[in-house]
Motif scaffolding. Structure first.
Motif, PDB file in Angstrom:
ATOM      1  N   ARG A  15       2.735  -0.848   5.300  1.00 49.37           N
ATOM      2  CA  ARG A  15       3.517  -1.971   5.838  1.00 49.37           C
ATOM      3  C   ARG A  15       3.640  -3.093   4.814  1.00 49.37           C
ATOM      4  NH1 ARG A  15       0.845  -0.284  10.773  1.00 49.37           N
ATOM      5  NH2 ARG A  15      -0.747  -1.916  10.601  1.00 49.37           N
ATOM      6  N   LEU A  16       2.590  -3.318   4.023  1.00 55.22           N
ATOM      7  CA  LEU A  16       2.700  -4.296   2.932  1.00 55.22           C
ATOM      8  C   LEU A  16       3.774  -3.871   1.944  1.00 55.22           C
ATOM      9  CD1 LEU A  16      -0.963  -5.297   1.988  1.00 55.22           C
ATOM     10  CD2 LEU A  16       0.815  -6.772   2.925  1.00 55.22           C
ATOM     11  N   GLY A  17       3.837  -2.585   1.650  1.00 52.92           N
ATOM     12  CA  GLY A  17       4.864  -2.072   0.749  1.00 52.92           C
ATOM     13  C   GLY A  17       6.263  -2.261   1.306  1.00 52.92           C
ATOM     14  N   ARG A  89       3.540  -5.292  -3.524  1.00 60.07           N
ATOM     15  CA  ARG A  89       4.210  -4.725  -4.707  1.00 60.07           C
ATOM     16  C   ARG A  89       3.389  -3.609  -5.334  1.00 60.07           C
ATOM     17  NH1 ARG A  89       5.915 -10.511  -6.047  1.00 60.07           N
ATOM     18  NH2 ARG A  89       8.036 -10.542  -5.206  1.00 60.07           N
ATOM     19  N   ALA A  90       2.090  -3.635  -5.156  1.00 61.59           N
ATOM     20  CA  ALA A  90       1.215  -2.592  -5.708  1.00 61.59           C
ATOM     21  C   ALA A  90       1.450  -1.240  -5.026  1.00 61.59           C
ATOM     22  CB  ALA A  90      -0.249  -3.003  -5.546  1.00 61.59           C
ATOM     23  N   TYR A  91       2.016  -1.247  -3.835  1.00 57.38           N
ATOM     24  CA  TYR A  91       2.196  -0.003  -3.079  1.00 57.38           C
ATOM     25  C   TYR A  91       3.550   0.647  -3.303  1.00 57.38           C
ATOM     26  CZ  TYR A  91      -2.129  -1.560  -1.140  1.00 57.38           C
ATOM     27  OH  TYR A  91      -3.418  -1.983  -1.020  1.00 57.38           O
ATOM     28  N   GLN A  92       4.452  -0.021  -3.990  1.00 56.57           N
ATOM     29  CA  GLN A  92       5.721   0.521  -4.470  1.00 56.57           C
ATOM     30  C   GLN A  92       6.451   1.415  -3.467  1.00 56.57           C
ATOM     31  OE1 GLN A  92       5.144   2.289  -8.301  1.00 56.57           O
ATOM     32  NE2 GLN A  92       4.439   0.393  -9.202  1.00 56.57           N
ATOM     33  N   VAL A  93       6.899   0.821  -2.397  1.00 51.37           N
ATOM     34  CA  VAL A  93       7.760   1.521  -1.446  1.00 51.37           C
ATOM     35  C   VAL A  93       9.177   1.436  -1.994  1.00 51.37           C
ATOM     36  CG1 VAL A  93       8.767   1.428   0.861  1.00 51.37           C
ATOM     37  CG2 VAL A  93       6.301   1.146   0.561  1.00 51.37           C
ATOM     38  N   GLY A  94       9.777   2.578  -2.232  1.00 47.17           N
ATOM     39  CA  GLY A  94      11.124   2.602  -2.791  1.00 47.17           C
ATOM     40  C   GLY A  94      12.194   2.438  -1.738  1.00 47.17           C
ATOM     41  N   VAL A  95      13.305   1.874  -2.144  1.00 53.12           N
ATOM     42  CA  VAL A  95      14.481   1.750  -1.287  1.00 53.12           C
ATOM     43  C   VAL A  95      15.508   2.725  -1.819  1.00 53.12           C
ATOM     44  CG1 VAL A  95      16.345   0.222  -0.541  1.00 53.12           C
ATOM     45  CG2 VAL A  95      14.001  -0.652  -0.714  1.00 53.12           C
ATOM     46  N   THR A  96      15.905   3.661  -0.966  1.00 52.96           N
ATOM     47  CA  THR A  96      16.867   4.674  -1.385  1.00 52.96           C
ATOM     48  C   THR A  96      18.287   4.333  -0.956  1.00 52.96           C
ATOM     49  OG1 THR A  96      16.488   5.961   0.634  1.00 52.96           O
ATOM     50  CG2 THR A  96      15.141   6.497  -1.292  1.00 52.96           C
TER      51      THR A  96
END
Length: 107
Positions: A15-17, A89-96
Motif C-alpha cells: 500500500r505504501l508503494g 518509493r522503496a517498494y517500486q510499484v509500477g504504473v502500466t
C-alpha cells in the motif's frame, strides 16, 4: 479520516508503494498498477486505502480510477503522507497504464 485508520492503511509495504506511485502518477485505474498479488488482494488493498481516506476512487466507464487525497491528508495530518510517499518509493510499484482526466465528482 481517523488517525489509526490511516496508520493501518499505510502500514503495509504494498500500500505504501501504491501511495508513492499515485503521488508520481495520479488518476491511475486499479488495473494500471504492476502489483505482485492477484486481483482479489489488489482490491482489498485499494479498499483499505479508500476507506481510510488516503485515496479517492471514481468509476469512469468500466474502470475505477484512483488519486491520493493529499490535500485532505495534509490538512488533517501534516507531513504524514509525505513521509509515506518517501518510504513507499522503496517498494517500486509500477504504473502500466494511466488516465489523464480528473474526476468530475469523486466517490
Amino acid at each position: 479520516m481517523r488517525f489509526l485508520d490511516v496508520l493501518e492503511a499505510l502500514s503495509d509495504p504494498l500500500r505504501l508503494g501504491i501511495v508513492a506511485a499515485l503521488a508520481e502518477t495520479p488518476n491511475v485505474p486499479c488495473g494500471g498498477f504492476d502489483l505482485p498479488v492477484g486481483k482479489s488482494a489488489s482490491s482489498r488493498h485499494f479498499r483499505i486505502l479508500r476507506e481510510s481516506g488516503v485515496l479517492q476512487q471514481w468509476d469512469e466507464g468500466t474502470r475505477r480510477l484512483n488519486a491520493l487525497r493529499k490535500l485532505e491528508c495534509d490538512r488533517r495530518f501534516p507531513g504524514l503522507l509525505d513521509m509515506a510517499i518517501a518510504e513507499g518509493r522503496a517498494y517500486q510499484v509500477g504504473v502500466t497504464h494511466q488516465h489523464a482526466r480528473l474526476p468530475s465528482s469523486p466517490a
